[in-house]
Design a protein around this motif. Structure first.
Motif, PDB file in Angstrom:
ATOM      1  N   ASN A  86       1.028  -1.256   0.111  1.00 27.60           N
ATOM      2  CA  ASN A  86      -0.076  -0.298  -0.095  1.00 27.60           C
ATOM      3  C   ASN A  86       0.920   1.319  -0.027  1.00 27.60           C
ATOM      4  N   PRO A 307      -0.720   5.785   3.853  1.00 30.47           N
ATOM      5  CA  PRO A 307      -1.298   4.557   3.534  1.00 30.47           C
ATOM      6  C   PRO A 307      -1.244   3.611   4.598  1.00 30.47           C
ATOM      7  N   TYR A 312      -6.413   5.114   6.560  1.00 30.99           N
ATOM      8  CA  TYR A 312      -6.560   4.853   5.028  1.00 30.99           C
ATOM      9  C   TYR A 312      -7.213   3.516   4.790  1.00 30.99           C
ATOM     10  N   LYS A 316     -10.507   2.890   2.594  1.00 29.70           N
ATOM     11  CA  LYS A 316     -10.086   2.400   1.440  1.00 29.70           C
ATOM     12  C   LYS A 316     -11.491   1.100   1.183  1.00 29.70           C
ATOM     13  N   LYS A 320     -10.225   0.597  -4.963  1.00 29.94           N
ATOM     14  CA  LYS A 320      -9.005   0.542  -5.512  1.00 29.94           C
ATOM     15  C   LYS A 320      -8.410   1.873  -5.387  1.00 29.94           C
ATOM     16  N   ASP A 321      -6.961   1.706  -4.919  1.00 25.43           N
ATOM     17  CA  ASP A 321      -6.162   2.866  -5.108  1.00 25.43           C
ATOM     18  C   ASP A 321      -5.647   3.508  -6.405  1.00 25.43           C
ATOM     19  N   TYR A 346      -5.756  11.049  -2.184  1.00 25.72           N
ATOM     20  CA  TYR A 346      -5.972   9.902  -2.848  1.00 25.72           C
ATOM     21  C   TYR A 346      -7.131  10.297  -3.809  1.00 25.72           C
ATOM     22  N   LEU A 348      -9.675   7.099  -4.740  1.00 28.21           N
ATOM     23  CA  LEU A 348     -10.034   5.823  -4.662  1.00 28.21           C
ATOM     24  C   LEU A 348     -11.167   5.384  -5.500  1.00 28.21           C
TER      25      LEU A 348
END
Length: 378
Positions: A86, A307, A312, A316, A320-321, A346, A348
């Motif tokens: 990550n 992350p 995070y 999440k 998906k990142d 981010y 996501l």
């Protein structure tokens, strides 16, 4: 009688080995123990990549001096690779960013613009800072811009940031979720999260965070992509002000009135403990919102968390990142720090969507880098 290998190891190896293993084992729980329940997990999360690397160096020493059970240490270190996945993106040959975009794709820009400075009429309408942002947006031509720390001024002596992007740059559909409005002699200033779009909104909404008088909303808007709905969501987790020193209580105004006892001390550890606890609340609220979304989501957010943090991981969830899908390296997004692992901004997205390319560029107008990504359906 032959001596056990552990007794053949130097004393400093024996002294380091077991305490290091305990600390490392605890750090592997960083995704399961919220900082609100045990504050050291928040600190371990920030320093986790360095803990993992230091444990790797210790592992080499264990093998060098043939320490007993060293394979157990090796297996433990390898478990950390799941967490490091990550942190470090592996797409070495991800290719160059192309400003050209196919019509069926959706280009998203995510940016904490740090108030989008340079709007006063004592300078040129497009000051150096504003012109940089304007040029970048015109060059990249995102379909949607999601911003945090966005300020707009309603005043005869100040230019409007909202009008700049909506009218001058051509983003007619706007969903603004301000969390405070402050009236001054020269006009009114509002700040919050905002979504600009060249595609019409199907519906919009906002979600408020609990237990705080002034906290940025979760702002969301649905648009159509190739005839199917997509939900755009944006939010900003409360800033920790780690770079501020000791300041008078009246410096922070009404927005941070409830935080005064922490902010006036200038103590970074106290700030981390205090604000990471509230980030836990924000993460749980945001996760609950995301779980209720009936259409695929693209979340653009400044989470003020790395992350390797509970925050995070909680936010999440099954998403998906975008950076991990297409990027390479640390992906640092917060500029005002020497730490390379401060990726706190981010994009996501729902697994039904895919990222074709992603880009991050330094704009000196803000302490955060903007993120750009092209999305399509799988």
């Amino acid at each position: 009688m032959q001596q056990h290998p552990i007794h053949n190891s130097p004393w400093f190896i024996r002294l380091l080995a077991w305490p290091a293993l305990v600390l490392y084992a605890v750090s592997l729980l960083l995704y399961t123990i919220p900082p609100a329940h045990w504050w050291p997990m928040g600190i371990l999360g920030i320093g986790w990549p360095y803990t993992w690397l230091a444990f790797g160096v210790l592992l080499l020493l264990l093998y060098r001096f043939r320490f007993a059970y060293r394979r157990f240490w090796l297996y433990s270190w390898c478990m950390g690779m799941l967490v490091m996945s990550n942190v470090w993106a592996m797409h070495t040959f991800s290719g160059q960013w192309s400003t050209q975009k196919e019509n069926h794709l959706l280009r998203i820009m995510q940016w904490n613009c740090e108030q989008l400075a340079g709007i006063d009429t004592f300078h040129n309408r497009f000051s150096t800072d504003r012109s940089v942002a304007v040029q970048y947006i015109r060059q990249q031509q995102p379909d949607v811009i999601m911003m945090q720390d966005f300020q707009n001024y309603a005043s005869p002596v100040l230019w409007s940031n909202l009008s700049l992007i909506r009218d001058t740059l051509g983003y007619p559909f706007v969903h603004f979720a301000p969390y405070f409005s402050d009236t001054k002699p020269w006009g009114t200033n509002t700040e919050g999260v905002i979504i600009f779009s060249r595609r019409p909104f199907i519906q919009t909404g906002r979600v408020q965070y609990p237990n705080r008088e002034y906290a940025p909303y979760i702002g969301w808007a649905d648009i159509a992509m190739n005839g199917k709905p997509v939900r755009l969501a944006t939010t900003h987790f409360v800033s920790m002000h780690l770079n501020l020193g000791v300041l008078p209580a009246d410096t922070f105004g009404f927005i941070y009135k409830q935080d005064t006892s922490v902010l006036v001390t200038g103590n970074k550890l106290k700030k981390l403990r205090y604000f990471q606890a509230y980030h836990t609340t924000q993460a749980q609220t945001l996760r609950a919102f995301l779980d209720t979304c009936a259409v695929p989501v693209i979340l653009g957010a400044d989470l003020n968390s790395v992350p390797t943090s509970y925050v995070y991981s909680k936010v999440k969830g099954p998403l998906k990142d975008a950076f991990l899908e297409t990027g390479f390296g640390w992906g640092k997004t917060y500029r005002n720090s020497v730490l390379p692992n401060l990726r706190i901004d981010y994009l996501l997205h729902h697994p039904q969507l895919q990222v074709l390319q992603m880009h991050s560029h330094t704009l000196h107008i803000s302490d955060h880098k903007p993120l750009l990504a092209d999305f399509g359906w799988r």
